[in-house]
Enzyme design. Structure first.
Site: not given
Ligand code: XUL
Ligand code: MN
Length: 344
Positions: A49, A52, A174, A210, A213, A248, A250
């Site tokens: 990001h 980040d 995304e 993803e 998703h 979500d 992950d």
């Protein structure tokens, strides 16, 4: 075979384990220390990001942001790593409460546009041309709160702005159908790709698919990937797993449904995904119960499972598959796949 594929993850994939109902349970691993873990775990790409790479970037001038990003580029080089992509984080600042590009407030839309330009500057400083757009808050909680036609016009305008700002970048949208929003405007691969074709330079707009998703949208991730591959639009992937229609999760790749993971690997490997430099990107989180010392196993496990599934995809008796398809004996095909997954 490991060398044929390059793997990536983001610093947020090593996290403190907080959830909406409880505090963090692990201490923060410093960014520099996280970078040291990449190679050890078998990864060479770092997903970012924007913040980040440059924390608290909203307090810095554009010049200062680029300077900081260049320092991060050096840190990557010292570890033998490369940046895969940069994604503008448009969901934490108070100005993104009602969305970024689709906010009803023109001042907030301006913030989103400016922030996206800074993210592009960071990508250039990190020497990557890929921008990922997860359109986190571009949707509604109440249907009547925004106009969906206007929202799409605004998304196109925002992407056009980014494409014009830097002629070298590519944008991977995304899609995700919900969370944090009740209804997102770009819920599926088809929506994301269609949005790309409305922009000024559709040749530079693709998707990041993803697994979780796609499942949240009630779709099969491997079919979503096949759709994007048919258009040559699969710029990157976020592999993980998801146990049904809930938040979500992950989860580690393949950990919920091995056959579904096998089919993703099979289609990627069959159509040479990665040969043009695409990374096998993960977006996985360690479960909250995982202790500090072993809170990176979800990353190495996902990579291991991916590589084992490549072996399985390549050792599948394709002649047998073809003849069962020709005979239309899909029940026998079902058993063939199950036996193959079971090592029989
Ligand atoms: C959110 C998500 C994000 C994006 C990057 O569900 O997947 O982490 O991948 O912004
Ligand atoms: Mn993701």
């Amino acid at each position: 075979m490991a060398g044929e594929y390059r793997f990536s993850f983001g610093p947020w994939n090593i996290h403190e384990g907080g959830d909406p109902f409880g505090p963090t349970v692990r201490t923060t691993v410093k960014f520099a220390k996280k970078l040291k873990l990449f190679k050890k775990l078998g990864f060479e790409g770092v997903q970012f990001h924007d913040d980040d790479a440059v924390p608290e970037m909203d307090k810095l001038s554009p010049k200062e942001i680029v300077k900081k990003a260049k320092e991060v580029r050096k840190m990557l080089a010292n570890e033998g790593l490369v940046a895969e992509f940069v994604a503008p984080r448009l969901w934490e600042d108070p100005r993104t409460i009602d969305g970024g590009y689709t906010s009803n407030d023109p001042e907030c839309r301006k913030y989103a546009r400016d922030r996206s330009r800074r993210a592009i500057d960071i990508a250039a400083a990190l020497k990557t041309d890929l921008i990922v757009l997860w359109l986190a808050r571009e949707g509604t909680y109440m249907r009547e709160a925004k106009d969906s036609k206007v929202a799409v016009d605004r998304l196109v305008k925002a992407i056009d702005d980014m494409l014009a700002y830097n002629k070298d970048i590519k944008i991977a949208i995304e899609p995700k159908p919900n969370e944090p929003m009740d209804q997102a405007y770009i819920p599926t691969t088809g929506h994301a790709m269609a949005l790309g074709y409305l922009t000024r330079d559709a040749g530079r707009v693709g998707v990041n698919i993803e697994t979780a998703h796609a499942i949240l949208a009630g779709l099969d991730p491997s079919d979503e990937m096949g759709f994007a591959l048919a258009y040559d639009k699969l710029y990157t992937v976020h592999l993980n797993d998801q146990n049904g229609l809930k938040f979500d999760e992950d989860k580690s790749f393949g950990s919920v449904n091995l056959r579904r993971a096998f089919n993703q690997v099979r289609i990627l490997d069959k159509y040479d995904y990665g040969k043009k430099g695409e990374f096998v990107g993960l977006d996985v989180k360690a479960v909250r119960t995982q202790k500090q010392k072993v809170a990176t196993k979800h990353l190495s496990n996902s990579r291991t499972i991916f590589l084992r599934l490549v072996e399985l995809a390549r050792s599948l008796d394709e002649g047998q598959v073809e003849s069962l398809i020709a005979e239309r004996d899909y029940e026998e095909l079902d058993l063939l796949i199950m036996n193959h997954l079971l090592g029989k």
